[in-house]
Design a protein around this motif. Structure first.
Motif, mmCIF file in Angstrom:
data_model
loop_
_atom_site.group_PDB
_atom_site.id
_atom_site.type_symbol
_atom_site.label_atom_id
_atom_site.label_comp_id
_atom_site.label_asym_id
_atom_site.label_seq_id
_atom_site.Cartn_x
_atom_site.Cartn_y
_atom_site.Cartn_z
ATOM 1 N N LYS A 2 18.746 -0.318 0.328
ATOM 2 C CA LYS A 2 17.708 -0.934 -0.488
ATOM 3 C C LYS A 2 18.328 -1.809 -1.571
ATOM 4 N N LYS A 3 17.605 -2.843 -1.926
ATOM 5 C CA LYS A 3 18.044 -3.734 -2.993
ATOM 6 C C LYS A 3 17.986 -3.004 -4.317
ATOM 7 N N ASP A 23 5.594 -0.787 -16.295
ATOM 8 C CA ASP A 23 4.938 -1.973 -15.753
ATOM 9 C C ASP A 23 5.276 -2.102 -14.270
ATOM 10 N N LEU A 24 4.251 -2.264 -13.452
ATOM 11 C CA LEU A 24 4.457 -2.477 -12.020
ATOM 12 C C LEU A 24 4.853 -3.932 -11.809
ATOM 13 N N LYS A 25 6.013 -4.146 -11.243
ATOM 14 C CA LYS A 25 6.536 -5.494 -11.067
ATOM 15 C C LYS A 25 6.513 -5.953 -9.612
ATOM 16 N N ILE A 26 6.676 -5.029 -8.672
ATOM 17 C CA ILE A 26 6.677 -5.373 -7.246
ATOM 18 C C ILE A 26 5.831 -4.348 -6.519
ATOM 19 N N GLU A 27 4.937 -4.838 -5.658
ATOM 20 C CA GLU A 27 4.170 -3.950 -4.787
ATOM 21 C C GLU A 27 4.101 -4.605 -3.417
ATOM 22 N N ASP A 28 4.743 -3.975 -2.451
ATOM 23 C CA ASP A 28 4.760 -4.476 -1.075
ATOM 24 C C ASP A 28 4.130 -3.400 -0.201
ATOM 25 N N ASN A 29 2.835 -3.548 0.071
ATOM 26 C CA ASN A 29 2.123 -2.519 0.832
ATOM 27 C C ASN A 29 2.606 -2.416 2.267
ATOM 28 N N GLU A 30 3.010 -3.524 2.863
ATOM 29 C CA GLU A 30 3.521 -3.473 4.245
ATOM 30 C C GLU A 30 4.791 -2.646 4.336
ATOM 31 N N ALA A 31 5.665 -2.820 3.372
ATOM 32 C CA ALA A 31 6.929 -2.074 3.360
ATOM 33 C C ALA A 31 6.772 -0.698 2.717
ATOM 34 N N GLY A 32 5.625 -0.448 2.051
ATOM 35 C CA GLY A 32 5.427 0.825 1.364
ATOM 36 C C GLY A 32 6.366 0.974 0.190
ATOM 37 N N LEU A 33 6.461 -0.085 -0.635
ATOM 38 C CA LEU A 33 7.420 -0.117 -1.734
ATOM 39 C C LEU A 33 6.758 -0.587 -3.017
ATOM 40 N N ARG A 34 7.052 0.108 -4.109
ATOM 41 C CA ARG A 34 6.661 -0.311 -5.454
ATOM 42 C C ARG A 34 7.877 -0.226 -6.352
ATOM 43 N N GLU A 49 8.100 4.938 -2.903
ATOM 44 C CA GLU A 49 7.879 4.650 -1.490
ATOM 45 C C GLU A 49 6.690 5.456 -0.996
ATOM 46 N N ARG A 50 5.963 4.889 -0.060
ATOM 47 C CA ARG A 50 4.785 5.556 0.504
ATOM 48 C C ARG A 50 5.209 6.361 1.719
ATOM 49 N N ASP A 51 4.698 7.583 1.799
ATOM 50 C CA ASP A 51 4.999 8.428 2.947
ATOM 51 C C ASP A 51 3.998 8.147 4.073
ATOM 52 N N GLY A 52 4.140 8.830 5.167
ATOM 53 C CA GLY A 52 3.294 8.629 6.336
ATOM 54 C C GLY A 52 1.830 8.959 6.111
ATOM 55 N N GLU A 53 1.517 9.694 5.054
ATOM 56 C CA GLU A 53 0.133 10.055 4.743
ATOM 57 C C GLU A 53 -0.484 9.131 3.699
ATOM 58 N N ASN A 55 0.724 8.582 0.591
ATOM 59 C CA ASN A 55 0.987 9.015 -0.781
ATOM 60 C C ASN A 55 2.262 8.357 -1.302
ATOM 61 N N TRP A 56 2.257 7.989 -2.582
ATOM 62 C CA TRP A 56 3.419 7.368 -3.207
ATOM 63 C C TRP A 56 4.304 8.426 -3.856
ATOM 64 N N HIS A 57 5.635 8.262 -3.700
ATOM 65 C CA HIS A 57 6.616 9.203 -4.273
ATOM 66 C C HIS A 57 7.746 8.411 -4.890
ATOM 67 N N THR A 58 8.170 8.827 -6.073
ATOM 68 C CA THR A 58 9.347 8.217 -6.692
ATOM 69 C C THR A 58 10.570 8.681 -5.912
ATOM 70 N N THR A 59 11.329 7.723 -5.382
ATOM 71 C CA THR A 59 12.495 8.053 -4.581
ATOM 72 C C THR A 59 13.809 7.713 -5.274
#
Length: 64
Positions: A2-3, A23-34, A49-53, A55-59
C-alpha cells in the motif's frame, strides 16, 4: 504494498468529511479504502479498509 501517504500531501487534498478528531482526505469505495488525517493527534495518518461485509476497520496508523 500500500502507498504510504504523508501528512503534507494529505493536507493539500480537499477534506471530504470532518470527523470528531480527523479529516477524511481519500475515499475510494471501489478499492474499499479511506485515508484520514488527524487533527487532535496532529498529522496522524489512519488507513481504513472495508471488509467483505461492508464494515470499515482501521488497518494502519502512523505519523505522517
Amino acid at each position: 504494498m500500500k502507498k504510504k501517504y504523508t501528512a503534507a500531501e494529505l493536507r493539500e487534498l480537499p477534506t471530504l468529511c470532518v470527523g470528531q478528531a480527523d479529516d477524511l482526505k481519500i475515499e475510494d469505495n471501489e478499492a474499499g479504502l479511506r485515508v484520514w488525517l488527524g487533527r487532535v493527534q496532529t498529522d496522524l495518518v489512519m488507513i481504513e479498509e472495508r471488509d467483505g461485509e461492508g464494515n470499515w476497520h482501521t488497518t494502519e496508523e502512523y505519523p505522517g
